[in-house]
Design a protein around this motif. Structure first.
Motif, PDB file in Angstrom:
ATOM      1  N   GLU A  10      32.193   0.777  64.623  1.00  0.00           N
ATOM      2  CA  GLU A  10      31.790   0.054  65.843  1.00  0.00           C
ATOM      3  C   GLU A  10      32.884  -0.917  66.491  1.00  0.00           C
ATOM      4  N   ASN A  11      33.902  -0.889  65.725  1.00  0.00           N
ATOM      5  CA  ASN A  11      35.197  -1.539  66.220  1.00  0.00           C
ATOM      6  C   ASN A  11      36.183  -0.528  66.844  1.00  0.00           C
ATOM      7  N   LYS A  12      35.937   0.672  66.937  1.00  0.00           N
ATOM      8  CA  LYS A  12      37.052   1.700  67.280  1.00  0.00           C
ATOM      9  C   LYS A  12      37.661   1.167  68.640  1.00  0.00           C
ATOM     10  N   ARG A  13      38.877   1.517  68.883  1.00  0.00           N
ATOM     11  CA  ARG A  13      39.544   1.463  70.199  1.00  0.00           C
ATOM     12  C   ARG A  13      39.618   2.998  70.801  1.00  0.00           C
ATOM     13  N   ARG A  14      39.067   3.166  71.733  1.00  0.00           N
ATOM     14  CA  ARG A  14      39.147   4.364  72.617  1.00  0.00           C
ATOM     15  C   ARG A  14      40.174   4.141  73.765  1.00  0.00           C
ATOM     16  N   ARG A  15      40.869   5.200  74.010  1.00  0.00           N
ATOM     17  CA  ARG A  15      41.515   5.328  75.232  1.00  0.00           C
ATOM     18  C   ARG A  15      40.825   5.964  76.457  1.00  0.00           C
TER      19      ARG A  15
END
Length: 142
Positions: A10-15
């Motif tokens: 839920e807290n992933k960072r995506r480019r």
């Protein structure tokens, strides 16, 4: 289940922008009963009827369409057979089908289903004075 991989964080960072962000589903956990009753419920054991009723009250059931309810109704005899004589074969089939409907937290993460908890009522209950406003008035007058 093989081949699914871990659920998305839920807290992933995506480019890159999430191409499925518009397909996320938010449902309310309201204990409302959804969908049709289990046909021929009298033919099933009480645990199977309870299993089906649990699905009817599940938050994601608000988004179910006819084919989802049909899948649960088709699964009911398998669930009933499992309760009568548990086996890994029956449990695997149940887990597979329930997983596709969002049974567990990980299943809902994969399906991008977010369950919203009901917000507690804000403010004082009826008949109870809200002292916060009074305290402000008293402190402002000082």
């Amino acid at each position: 289940m093989a081949g699914n991989g871990p659920p998305p964080s839920e807290n992933k960072r995506r480019r890159n922008a999430d191409p499925l962000a518009d397909h996320a589903l938010s449902v309310q956990a309201d204990e409302e009963v959804h969908g049709p009753e289990l046909p021929h419920a009298d033919l099933y054991g009480p645990r199977t009827v309870t299993w089906y009723e649990t699905w009817r009250r599940a938050p994601q059931a608000a988004a179910f369409v006819g084919t989802d309810w049909q899948r649960l109704q088709m699964l009911a005899p398998i669930v009933d057979a499992y309760f009568e004589e548990p086996s890994t074969k029956l449990l695997a089939e149940i887990r597979l089908n329930e997983g596709l409907l969002g049974a567990t937290h990980a299943d809902r993460l994969r399906a991008r289903i977010k369950v919203e908890k009901p917000q507690p009522a804000t403010g004082a209950p009826a008949g109870v004075a809200d002292l916060t406003a009074r305290r402000r008035r008293v402190s402002d007058a000082s």
